[in-house]
Scaffold this active site. Structure first.
Site, PDB file in Angstrom:
ATOM      1  N   ASP A  58       0.978  -1.201  -0.123  1.00 27.15           N
ATOM      2  CA  ASP A  58       0.030   0.001   0.168  1.00 27.15           C
ATOM      3  C   ASP A  58       0.940   1.339  -0.096  1.00 27.15           C
ATOM      4  O   ASP A  58       2.156   1.181   0.490  1.00 27.15           O
ATOM      5  CB  ASP A  58      -0.977   0.178   1.459  1.00 27.15           C
ATOM      6  CG  ASP A  58      -1.907  -1.027   1.498  1.00 27.15           C
ATOM      7  OD1 ASP A  58      -2.058  -1.443   0.155  1.00 27.15           O
ATOM      8  OD2 ASP A  58      -2.438  -1.110   2.249  1.00 27.15           O
ATOM      9  N   ASP A 109      -4.751  -3.704   5.077  1.00 23.53           N
ATOM     10  CA  ASP A 109      -5.307  -3.156   6.513  1.00 23.53           C
ATOM     11  C   ASP A 109      -6.954  -3.293   6.365  1.00 23.53           C
ATOM     12  O   ASP A 109      -7.303  -3.694   7.475  1.00 23.53           O
ATOM     13  CB  ASP A 109      -5.027  -1.833   6.715  1.00 23.53           C
ATOM     14  CG  ASP A 109      -5.103  -0.763   5.489  1.00 23.53           C
ATOM     15  OD1 ASP A 109      -5.849  -1.301   4.722  1.00 23.53           O
ATOM     16  OD2 ASP A 109      -4.705   0.311   5.620  1.00 23.53           O
ATOM     17  N   ASP A 145      -9.609  -6.300   2.516  1.00 20.85           N
ATOM     18  CA  ASP A 145      -8.162  -6.685   2.278  1.00 20.85           C
ATOM     19  C   ASP A 145      -7.991  -8.296   2.402  1.00 20.85           C
ATOM     20  O   ASP A 145      -7.168  -8.901   1.956  1.00 20.85           O
ATOM     21  CB  ASP A 145      -7.020  -5.882   2.589  1.00 20.85           C
ATOM     22  CG  ASP A 145      -6.940  -4.576   1.966  1.00 20.85           C
ATOM     23  OD1 ASP A 145      -7.785  -4.530   0.706  1.00 20.85           O
ATOM     24  OD2 ASP A 145      -6.642  -3.797   2.579  1.00 20.85           O
TER      25      ASP A 145
HETATM   26  P1  ATP Z   1      -3.371   3.043   0.125  1.00 16.95           P
HETATM   27  O1  ATP Z   1      -4.038   1.825  -0.430  1.00 16.95           O
HETATM   28  O2  ATP Z   1      -2.303   3.669  -0.615  1.00 16.95           O
HETATM   29  O3  ATP Z   1      -3.168   2.854   1.607  1.00 16.95           O
HETATM   30  P2  ATP Z   1      -5.602   4.237   0.732  1.00 16.95           P
HETATM   31  O4  ATP Z   1      -6.077   2.877   1.114  1.00 16.95           O
HETATM   32  O5  ATP Z   1      -5.445   5.270   1.938  1.00 16.95           O
HETATM   33  O6  ATP Z   1      -4.391   4.095   0.021  1.00 16.95           O
HETATM   34  P3  ATP Z   1      -8.155   4.915   0.106  1.00 16.95           P
HETATM   35  O7  ATP Z   1      -8.105   4.833   1.553  1.00 16.95           O
HETATM   36  O8  ATP Z   1      -9.088   3.801  -0.564  1.00 16.95           O
HETATM   37  O9  ATP Z   1      -6.803   4.557  -0.377  1.00 16.95           O
HETATM   38  O10 ATP Z   1      -8.309   6.038  -0.357  1.00 16.95           O
HETATM   39  C1  ATP Z   1      -8.855   6.306  -1.612  1.00 16.95           C
HETATM   40  C2  ATP Z   1      -9.074   7.927  -1.907  1.00 16.95           C
HETATM   41  O11 ATP Z   1     -10.301   8.210  -1.257  1.00 16.95           O
HETATM   42  C3  ATP Z   1      -8.430   9.046  -1.610  1.00 16.95           C
HETATM   43  O12 ATP Z   1      -7.614   9.508  -2.621  1.00 16.95           O
HETATM   44  C4  ATP Z   1      -9.278  10.059  -0.991  1.00 16.95           C
HETATM   45  O13 ATP Z   1      -9.449  10.788  -2.089  1.00 16.95           O
HETATM   46  C5  ATP Z   1     -10.290   9.333  -0.563  1.00 16.95           C
HETATM   47  N1  ATP Z   1     -10.433   9.321   0.909  1.00 16.95           N
HETATM   48  C6  ATP Z   1      -9.518   8.680   1.637  1.00 16.95           C
HETATM   49  N2  ATP Z   1      -9.832   8.697   3.060  1.00 16.95           N
HETATM   50  C7  ATP Z   1     -11.144   9.280   2.872  1.00 16.95           C
HETATM   51  C8  ATP Z   1     -12.158   9.520   3.919  1.00 16.95           C
HETATM   52  N3  ATP Z   1     -11.964   9.237   5.220  1.00 16.95           N
HETATM   53  N4  ATP Z   1     -13.392  10.024   3.572  1.00 16.95           N
HETATM   54  C9  ATP Z   1     -13.564  10.387   2.321  1.00 16.95           C
HETATM   55  N5  ATP Z   1     -12.740  10.191   1.173  1.00 16.95           N
HETATM   56  C10 ATP Z   1     -11.560   9.550   1.593  1.00 16.95           C
END
Ligand code: ATP
Length: 858
Positions: free
Chosen positions: A333, A597, A601
């Protein structure tokens, strides 16, 4: 038995003496903990140490040896010659060996238990009005649990509130479809377990939504507790390597037995005393059969795994230690693993920054149980703009919500305010903009033109190519209360959040590549954000391509397998895509480590060869599906673990090579001695002693060895290549021959030059033991041990010194010499012993030099 699915929340709270608003008081918790005990399943009773000790004698050859010793003891007494030393010494040595065995087993068991504790789950509870994150073992009946997606339910509970709650109860009810839960219903008394919608069960997983619940049963007093004895299995599974070594050990054991039988028969033909021959043959079998191999491997794995846990990698599943060493791809990630997860809002694109940040902060959850760095950053920015989240929450009470999840990539909340109802959505632009028909221009909402859409997309692109995570926000006002409606929204702006790469990420990526392992970034973030971060840490360069979730969605598994080698970055993925990526990589023969996480997943974590879950941000479900938990969520820790995996494998190889070559040496000495028509070069007691002094300590010391400095400069080991690949068997046989030949030489020199068979045995005894202790140093490196640093392993040095002291004492203290049937050696004798004993160092150095040409292709 009291049931709660047929009670209202109020009745349940009364029955359990708790307050659903504030939870239990700390004093009450103490009392209940004392009364109900810890919230743990009682494990099967452990075998006590005495039984373990007795089990060490449960070995065919040991039983024969002890029976023979007993016969010798009785005949000595009956014949009145009172020479009972031999049986007593045999017994003493066997007991000492058994003690060593028990100590080894205990040590392995303790380390494994410590590991289990390290990865024990937590629970979020309400106590004294405060939310606390506590070890699940301390949950008591009456506690109020706060539950969200990804949690493993800590105890049996009656729901108090529920919001789109679904759980996976398949482990208890066999029902594979997610169970939908509802706090508001009260059910008939005789409702089947699988239909109790207002109940959640201990150890099931929460697959979606949120809830609060009253704990109704803990520990053995839960549904899972009732069937605990069926589920609990405290046997540690054997790793493939252990199983294979146990097999090899068995085959070698049979071969050794056969040789011992031949020795015995040939001895009889040569008219050697039958009873002595029998004792020698049986002792040889005891000494030479490598029955301890699997135990030594367990210890090495356990020691390695403990060492890894001190470096933030908790291995939940022993076989994965072996797999780690073969990892050829690491899918990581981005957020928090390659980056610091320390997010700060650094830029905005909006006509009204204050309103944007106020609305966005209202659409955040940031309580004890659900800390999201993205939302913390938004709340910190809101504070800077003068907003207090708790005041906003009171003023604009939240009445409904759809929590954030990484498939929808947005979060929606609905609030009540003086004028009516406000719906707010925050999330990734691609998932928010299509819902918008208007834009807020600083005064009012006006229609969103395609020109302003293009402007928004280009601003988003600017922010993402700077490596920022972008959150888009929109809202709608309604005068009447409806269900959440996500259409006809008013776009208000973009928030850019910076999350710098981890300092050590670049170096780890470099190390990863040097070790022939391909790093892959998989992220839910925007393609450009991903590419920008990937470039900063060396995963990508100017020519790198990104595959996005929408392409992954369309492409077939076969096509993906064919093209996946061209991509090191996957962006805007959802958890189900991770599964597809793992499959494609595995289809190409890769050994895949994958991080994750969230609750979704879990399938990919299970499918990967090494599933790595996040200790800080990971959900319990992800942790329980993984093979390894990274307590610091750090990519560098995976690389460290791979290095450890490689080094554990190499240490196991060293120990196996050492033990087998030594054992072959012992067998050859006695076998050749008898075949050449001499008497046995070593007596039964001497053989058992050699086994005691030279086996366990050096082997375990090798298990603690530092790896060759080039261990991460080589490509990953193919899992198809077994332990004995690349000619290891040949090397082992060569080294066994060497040790046997040296001991025989000592025997001949002793017998012919130093005056008779006892002198010969003494010298063979000394050379066989000391040369093995010296030979252990050869194992330290595949290359010249002088280059690797011969004395760099202090444990090995200690085992040499203690072995030498024991050996010299046995030969030089007349009382002991008498017992062991040896005679003190003069200076010349010791010089010969010393020269012969250090020969393995010289010979093996030469052998390494020669074979470095033969096996160079590696
Ligand atoms: P990675 O896989 O690298 O850890 P991530 O799991 O944090 O990334 P996501 O959590 O799926 O990725 O986030 C994807 C998108 O969703 C982000 O680019 C953001 O625009 C949006 N996002 C992330 N967190 C939130 C949240 N708490 N509320 C609303 N939108 C969110």
């Amino acid at each position: 038995m009291q049931t709660y699915h047929n009670k209202t929340v109020q009745q349940t709270a009364e029955l359990l003496g708790t307050d659903i608003k504030t939870g239990l008081t700390h004093d009450e918790v103490k009392k209940r903990l004392h009364h109900y005990g810890k919230n743990e399943l009682i494990e099967k009773k452990k075998k006590n140490i005495f039984i373990k000790f007795l089990e060490q004698f449960n070995d065919f050859m040991i039983i024969i040896l002890l029976s023979a010793a007993a016969v010798s003891f009785i005949t000595s007494i009956m014949q009145g010659d009172a020479d009972i030393t031999e049986p007593v010494i045999i017994l003493a040595i066997v007991i000492l060996n058994a003690l060593l065995g028990v100590i080894q087993e205990k040590r392995a068991e303790k380390s494994l238990e410590a590991l289990k504790k390290l990865s024990s789950p937590h629970a979020c509870v309400l106590r004294n009005g405060n939310e606390l994150n506590i070890p699940a073992a301390n949950v008591v009946p009456g506690d109020i649990l706060i539950i969200s997606a990804g949690d493993l339910v800590a105890a049996d509970c009656r729901l108090v509130t529920s919001n789109n709650l679904t759980t996976d109860e398949s482990s208890l009810t066999g029902e594979s479809v997610n169970a939908e839960k509802d706090a508001s219903v009260v059910l008939e008394e005789f409702t089947a377990l699988g239909d109790r919608k207002n109940i959640i069960l201990s150890s099931t997983s929460v697959t979606g939504g949120k809830a609060t619940a009253i704990v109704t049963g803990t520990g053995m007093n839960t549904e899972v507790g009732h069937i605990a004895n069926m589920l609990l299995d405290d046997e540690t599974p054997q790793t493939p390597l252990q199983l294979k070594l146990a097999d090899t050990g068995k085959t070698l054991g049979i071969a050794a037995l056969f040789v011992c039988l031949v020795i015995f028969i040939v001895g009889l033909f040569r008219h050697l005393p039958p009873f002595d021959m029998f004792m020698t043959a049986v002792s040889l079998a005891v000494a030479a059969i490598p029955e301890g191999l699997p135990a030594i491997v367990t210890i090495m794995l356990a020691i390695g795994v403990m060492r890894m846990s001190k470096h933030n990698a908790i291995v939940r599943n022993l076989p994965s230690v072996e797999t780690l060493g073969s990892a050829s791809v690491i899918c990581s990630d981005k957020t928090g693993t390659l980056t610091q997860n320390k997010m700060t809002v650094t830029s905005f694109y909006t006509y009204d920054e204050k309103k944007l940040i106020r609305l966005c902060s209202m659409c955040c959850d940031c309580d004890e149980g659900h800390k999201s760095p993205t939302e913390s950053a938004i709340l910190a920015a809101a504070k800077k703009h003068g907003f207090d989240k708790s005041v906003l929450d009171k003023k604009y009470r939240r009445i409904a919500e759809i929590p954030f999840d990484s498939t929808r990539k947005r979060m929606t909340t609905m609030h009540r305010d003086i004028k009516g109802y406000k719906t707010i959505i925050k999330g990734a632009l691609e998932f928010v903009l299509p819902l918008c028909t208007d834009i807020y221009n600083g005064q009012k909402a006006i229609p969103l033109t395609s020109q302003s859409k293009r402007k928004i997309i280009s601003e988003n692109s600017k922010m993402t190519s700077d490596g920022l995570r972008v959150i888009a926000v929109c809202y709608r006002d309604d005068y009447t209360k409806t269900a959440i409606n996500e259409n006809n929204m008013v776009f208000i702006g973009l928030i850019g959040i910076e999350d710098p790469p981890r300092k050590e990420a670049k170096q780890s990526v470099e190390l990863c590549k040097r070790a022939g392992i391909r790093p892959i970034m998989i992220t839910g973030d925007h393609a450009e954000t991903a590419l920008s971060v990937a470039k900063k840490i060396g995963i990508a360069d100017d020519n790198s391509k990104v595959m996005t979730g929408d392409i992954l969605e369309k492409i077939s598994d076969n096509e993906l397998a064919l093209t996946i080698n061209q991509y090191n970055i996957f962006a805007r993925v959802t958890p189900s895509h991770k599964m597809k990526i793992v499959k494609a990589l595995k289809a190409n023969g890769e050994i895949v480590a994958m991080t994750g996480d969230g609750v979704n997943d879990a399938p990919a974590l299970s499918a990967a060869d090494i599933g790595c879950s996040m200790g800080i941000t990971g959900t319990d479900v992800a942790k329980s599906a993984s093979d390894m938990v990274l307590t610091d969520d750090n990519f560098a820790t995976i690389i460290y673990a791979v290095r450890e995996g490689r080094s554990i494998f190499s240490n196991i190889k060293k120990a196996v090579q050492f033990l087998l070559s030594s054992n072959i040496g012992e067998i050859l000495t006695v076998f050749s001695g008898i075949m050449f028509g001499w008497s046995s070069p070593l007596t039964a007691i001497q053989l058992l002693w050699v086994n005691l002094v030279t086996d366990s300590l050096p082997a375990i010391s090798l298990g603690l060895d530092t790896p060759d400095s080039d261990i991460m400069d080589k490509p990953p080991r193919s899992p198809k290549k077994g332990l004995f690949a690349d000619g290891l068997w040949l090397t082992i046989i060569f080294e066994g021959l060497m040790i046997g030949a040296l001991a025989l030489l000592a025997f001949t020199i002793g017998a012919n030059i130093f005056g008779g068979i006892t002198a010969g045995r003494t010298m063979a005894f000394a050379v066989l033991s000391i040369s093995q202790l010296v030979h252990a140093f050869n194992m330290r490196s595949e290359h010249s041990v002088f280059k690797a640093g011969i004395f760099k392993n202090p444990y090995l040095v200690l085992s040499l010194i203690s072995g030498l002291i024991l050996e010299v004492s046995v030969i030089s203290v007349p009382y002991l010499a008498n017992i062991f049937g040896v005679i003190p050696l003069n200076a010349m004798g010791w010089i010969v012993v010393t020269v012969l004993s250090v020969m393995p160092l010289i010979i093996v150095e030469l052998q390494k030099f020669v074979s470095s040409f033969v096996w160079r292709k590696d």
